[in-house]
Design a protein around this motif. Structure first.
Motif, PDB file in Angstrom:
ATOM      1  N   ARG A 322     -23.784 -41.286 -42.976  1.00  0.00           N
ATOM      2  CA  ARG A 322     -22.729 -40.850 -41.771  1.00  0.00           C
ATOM      3  C   ARG A 322     -22.385 -42.059 -41.208  1.00  0.00           C
ATOM      4  N   GLN A 323     -21.101 -42.182 -40.880  1.00  0.00           N
ATOM      5  CA  GLN A 323     -20.430 -43.275 -40.341  1.00  0.00           C
ATOM      6  C   GLN A 323     -19.462 -43.015 -39.182  1.00  0.00           C
ATOM      7  N   THR A 324     -19.490 -43.754 -38.175  1.00  0.00           N
ATOM      8  CA  THR A 324     -18.855 -43.843 -36.983  1.00  0.00           C
ATOM      9  C   THR A 324     -18.148 -45.299 -36.708  1.00  0.00           C
ATOM     10  N   PHE A 325     -16.861 -45.140 -36.334  1.00  0.00           N
ATOM     11  CA  PHE A 325     -16.291 -46.587 -35.797  1.00  0.00           C
ATOM     12  C   PHE A 325     -15.778 -46.450 -34.389  1.00  0.00           C
ATOM     13  N   MET A 326     -16.027 -47.156 -33.339  1.00  0.00           N
ATOM     14  CA  MET A 326     -15.675 -47.060 -32.315  1.00  0.00           C
ATOM     15  C   MET A 326     -15.109 -48.479 -31.898  1.00  0.00           C
ATOM     16  N   SER A 377     -21.420 -46.037 -27.232  1.00  0.00           N
ATOM     17  CA  SER A 377     -21.968 -46.084 -28.425  1.00  0.00           C
ATOM     18  C   SER A 377     -23.479 -45.819 -28.526  1.00  0.00           C
ATOM     19  N   LEU A 378     -24.284 -45.684 -27.226  1.00  0.00           N
ATOM     20  CA  LEU A 378     -25.538 -45.370 -26.880  1.00  0.00           C
ATOM     21  C   LEU A 378     -25.730 -43.887 -27.055  1.00  0.00           C
ATOM     22  N   LEU A 384     -26.387 -39.888 -34.081  1.00  0.00           N
ATOM     23  CA  LEU A 384     -26.571 -40.394 -35.382  1.00  0.00           C
ATOM     24  C   LEU A 384     -28.026 -40.204 -35.982  1.00  0.00           C
ATOM     25  N   ARG A 385     -28.855 -40.753 -34.812  1.00  0.00           N
ATOM     26  CA  ARG A 385     -30.406 -40.764 -35.245  1.00  0.00           C
ATOM     27  C   ARG A 385     -31.071 -39.248 -35.359  1.00  0.00           C
ATOM     28  N   ALA A 386     -30.407 -38.289 -34.567  1.00  0.00           N
ATOM     29  CA  ALA A 386     -30.715 -36.926 -34.659  1.00  0.00           C
ATOM     30  C   ALA A 386     -30.257 -36.233 -35.879  1.00  0.00           C
ATOM     31  N   TYR A 391     -27.369 -43.856 -41.310  1.00  0.00           N
ATOM     32  CA  TYR A 391     -26.050 -44.015 -40.524  1.00  0.00           C
ATOM     33  C   TYR A 391     -25.378 -45.436 -40.726  1.00  0.00           C
ATOM     34  N   ASN A 392     -24.458 -45.705 -40.142  1.00  0.00           N
ATOM     35  CA  ASN A 392     -23.676 -46.856 -39.813  1.00  0.00           C
ATOM     36  C   ASN A 392     -22.573 -46.618 -38.842  1.00  0.00           C
ATOM     37  N   LEU A 393     -23.172 -47.433 -37.634  1.00  0.00           N
ATOM     38  CA  LEU A 393     -22.211 -47.244 -36.392  1.00  0.00           C
ATOM     39  C   LEU A 393     -21.479 -48.624 -36.400  1.00  0.00           C
TER      40      LEU A 393
END
Length: 604
Positions: A322-326, A377-378, A384-386, A391-393
Motif C-alpha cells: 500500500r503506497q502513499t505520497f505526501m 505523515s504520523l 498504514l501499519r494497521a 507499505y511505502n510512505l
C-alpha cells in the motif's frame, strides 16, 4: 514644407526637442538595459558585463535609428516600436527573475514550470518583481505617449550610420540578449528530435553495462515481497545536497543531517542525476535520465512520463504494498500526482487536499508547512501499519526550497539575519524531531527501513553562491541515508540518483524481474568503473568529466556514424557516444510514454 517638418523645425529652434528626445531614449535605454545586465550577472556562468552592454547598446541604438521613420509613419512607428519596447522590457524582466531564482536562463526547467502554481509561487515570493514590471511598463507607455509628438528623429545619414553600427553590435552580441536566450530556450524545448541511432550502433550499445535498451514493461512485471515483508519510509529533502551538511562557514547548521550521514550513510553519497524537482523524483523512481522536452510525450509536467516503464512504485504495487505520497505542494505541480498515480501509488496528497482538510500555508511560505506535513505523515503511518499490508510512505519537504521557508515554532540560526540559513536549520530540526518520534513509537522496527535522500543539490543562483561559495554550488552529491536493522552491506560504494530505485528494491528483499534503464542496485557489482551521468555533466568518481566535443560526430538515419569507433562499454564515453546515449534515452522515453489522457488520482 509639410506640418511634420514645421513641427520638427520649431522644436529644433526652441531646443526642447533634443532635450525631450535625449530624456526619452535614456528612459528606454535604462529600463531595458538594467534588468538585462543584472540578469546576466546572476547567471551561474555569467558572461563579461561589457559584452552584455555592447549587445544592449546595439539593440537600443537600432530602435533609436528606426525613429527616422517617424517623419512619415509617426502613429504607426509609435505603435509598432512602442509595442516592441514594452515586449522587450517584459522579456528582460522575465529573464532577470528567472536568473535571480535559478541561476540559469530559459532552460527546460523554466518551460516545464510554466503553470499556475509556479506563477502563484513567483507572485508570493517575488511580488516586488511584478510591481517593478508593472511600474516599468507604465513608465515606458507614458513616456512614449507623451513624448511621441516631440521626438526629434535623426537625420538620414545619422540614422544610417547609427543603425549600421548598432546592427553590427547586435549581430556580434545577440547571444547576450534576453531575447536570444528566450528564442534559443524555446527552440530547444519545442524541437522534435529527428536523429536516430543506426541498428549497428544499437547492437553495440546492447553490450554496454551502462544501459538496458529494453527495460521491463509494467505489463510484464513480476514482483513478490520478502517473507516477512519489509516496509519503506522514503523521505526526499528539497535541495538537500550534502554540500549543506559540512558547510564550514556555518557550524552546526545541519546537526541532524550531518549525524545521520555520519552514522547511517549507505554509501558516502550519490551523484545527482537531476537539476529540478520533478526530474529528481522521476529519475530516482524509474532509474533513468528523462529528457525533458516538449517534442515528445515524456514531459514530466504532463504527468505521463514513461507511463509504460517499470518504476519503484510499480514494483512495490505488484508485490502487494500500500503506497502513499505526501507533499506540501499541489498534486498538479509539474504533473507529480498524475505521474505517481500511474506508477503504483494508491494515495497522493497535495496542498489542494490539505486545504480541504482545513490546513493552510504559514505566512510568507508556499504550500503546507514541513512541520504539518510530518504531523500528517504520523497519522498516515498509523493507518498504514494497521492495514495488514506492507507499505511505502513517501514524503517530499519544501522548507529548504529557495528563498527558504521559516515556519511557526522554528528555531533561528545564529543571529537569524539570513533567511535561507534559518530555513535549512529549521528543516534539519523538523527532520530530527520526526525521526525521534518514529523511533520512540517503535515504528522503525525490524521490518521497516527509512531512506533519506534529496531531489537535487542546492540551486546555482547568486544567493546560494554568496552563502556557500561557488565550489559548494557545483557539488552534485546527494545523501543516501538508510536506517534499519540487519541491513546488507553495499557492494558498490558510489552511485547516482537513478540507482535509488533498484537499490531500495534489493534492500526490501523483493524478488522481481524488473530491469531499470540506467539504475543499478548498489548491493550488486554491476559497473566497470564509477562513471555516472546527468543531463549536463558526467562524473568519474569525484571528478567532473566533460568529454572533448567532436564537431565531426554525426549520427544519421542513413546509418553513418562518424567518430563512433569504440564499444560504448569502454568508459568514459566520448562526446559522440554521449550524444548517442542521449538520443537513445529520448527515444526510450517516447516509446514508454503515451499521449495525455485524463487520469483519476486517489486523494482520500
Amino acid at each position: 514644407m509639410n506640418t511634420t517638418t514645421l513641427h520638427t523645425t520649431d522644436y529644433r529652434a526652441s531646443g526642447q526637442a533634443p532635450t525631450r528626445t535625449i530624456v526619452l531614449w535614456l528612459i528606454i535605454a535604462l529600463t531595458l538595459a538594467v534588468p538585462s545586465q543584472l540578469g546576466f550577472a546572476y547567471l551561474y556562468s555569467a558572461p563579461p558585463a561589457w559584452k552584455v552592454l555592447v549587445a544592449n547598446i546595439g539593440m537600443i541604438g537600432l530602435l533609436y535609428s528606426s525613429s527616422w521613420l517617424i517623419r512619415w509613419f509617426r502613429k504607426t512607428w509609435v505603435a509598432i516600436v512602442g509595442t516592441l519596447i514594452v515586449a522587450a522590457f517584459f522579456v528582460h524582466m522575465l529573464f532577470f527573475g528567472v536568473s535571480l531564482f535559478s541561476g540559469q536562463a530559459f532552460n527546460d526547467g523554466f518551460f516545464l514550470s510554466l503553470q499556475g502554481e509556479s506563477l502563484a509561487l513567483a507572485w508570493n515570493q517575488y511580488m516586488w518583481l511584478f510591481v517593478v514590471l508593472l511600474l516599468g511598463t507604465g513608465w515606458l507607455c507614458t513616456a512614449l505617449i507623451l513624448q511621441s509628438r516631440r521626438i526629434l528623429p535623426p537625420r538620414g545619414k545619422s540614422a544610417a550610420l547609427v543603425g549600421l553600427m548598432s546592427l553590427t553590435f547586435l549581430i556580434w552580441g545577440n547571444q547576450y540578449t534576453p531575447t536570444r536566450q528566450l528564442a534559443d530556450g524555446a527552440s530547444n524545448w519545442f524541437a522534435s528530435p529527428h536523429v536516430t541511432v543506426p541498428v549497428s550502433r544499437l547492437h553495440a550499445w546492447s553490450t554496454s553495462p551502462l544501459i538496458h535498451l529494453h527495460p521491463t514493461l509494467k505489463k510484464n512485471l513480476k514482483a513478490a515481497a520478502a517473507t516477512p515483508a519489509k516496509n519503506l519510509i522514503l523521505l526526499y529533502i528539497e535541495s538537500g545536497g550534502v554540500a549543506m551538511a559540512p558547510a564550514k562557514a556555518y557550524p552546526h547548521l545541519t546537526p541532524n543531517l550531518s549525524g545521520l550521514i555520519s552514522k547511517h550513510a549507505f554509501v558516502p553519497h550519490l551523484h545527482a542525476s537531476s537539476y529540478i524537482t520533478i526530474e529528481g523524483l522521476v529519475n530516482s523512481q524509474c532509474g533513468t535520465l528523462i529528457p525533458f522536452a516538449h517534442g515528445n510525450h515524456s514531459v514530466g509536467g504532463f504527468g505521463h512520463t514513461v507511463e509504460k516503464m517499470t518504476c519503484l512504485g510499480d514494483v512495490l504495487a505488484r508485490a502487494g504494498y500500500r503506497q502513499t505520497f505526501m507533499q506540501g505542494a499541489d498534486r498538479k505541480f509539474a504533473g507529480t500526482g498524475q505521474f505517481l498515480a500511474l506508477h503504483g501509488y494508491d494515495r497522493i496528497m497535495g496542498f489542494e487536499d490539505w486545504q480541504k482538510m482545513g490546513l493552510h500555508s504559514d505566512p510568507d511560505t508556499w504550500g503546507l508547512s514541513d512541520p504539518e506535513l510530518f504531523k500528517q505523515s504520523l497519522k498516515e503511518l498509523k493507518k498504514l501499519r494497521a492495514s495488514g499490508h506492507p507499505y511505502n510512505l513517501t514524503l517530499f519537504t519544501l522548507g529548504s526550497h529557495i528563498p527558504g521557508y521559516i515556519y511557526r515554532g522554528c528555531p533561528t540560526y545564529g543571529d537569524g539575519s539570513k533567511r535561507y540559513l534559518n530555513a535549512v536549520y529549521c528543516s534539519d530540526a523538523m527532520i530530527g524531531q520526526w525521526i525521534d518520534t518514529l523511533k520512540s513509537r517503535g515504528w522503525l522496527d525490524d521490518n521497516t527501513i527509512l531512506v533519506i535522500t534529496a531531489d537535487h543539490q542546492i540551486f546555482r543562483n547568486r544567493q546560494m553562491t554568496t552563502l556557500f561559495g561557488r565550489k559548494a554550488t557545483r557539488n552534485s552529491r546527494l545523501p543516501f541515508i538508510v536506517i534499519g536493522h540487519h541491513l546488507p552491506a553495499a557492494v558498490e560504494h558510489d552511485g547516482a540518483g537513478y540507482d535509488i530505485a533498484p537499490t531500495i528494491v534489493d534492500l526490501l528483499g523483493i524478488r522481481t524481474n524488473a530491469k531499470f534503464v540506467l539504475g543499478r542496485s548498489l548491493l550488486r557489482p554491476s559497473r566497470k568503473m564509477p562513471y555516472y551521468m546527468s543531463r549536463y555533466t558526467d562524473m568519474i568518481g569525484e571528478n567532473r568529466y566533460r568529454p572533448k566535443n567532436n564537431p565531426d560526430c554525426k549520427t544519421e538515419s542513413n546509418g553513418n556514424a562518424n567518430g563512433l569507433q569504440r564499444v560504448p562499454g569502454a568508459q568514459p564515453l566520448s562526446s559522440c557516444e554521449r550524444k548517442e546515449l542521449s538520443i537513445i534515452l529520448q527515444k526510450q522515453a517516447v516509446r514508454y510514454s503515451s499521449r495525455l489522457i485524463e487520469t483519476s488520482v486517489a486523494t482520500q
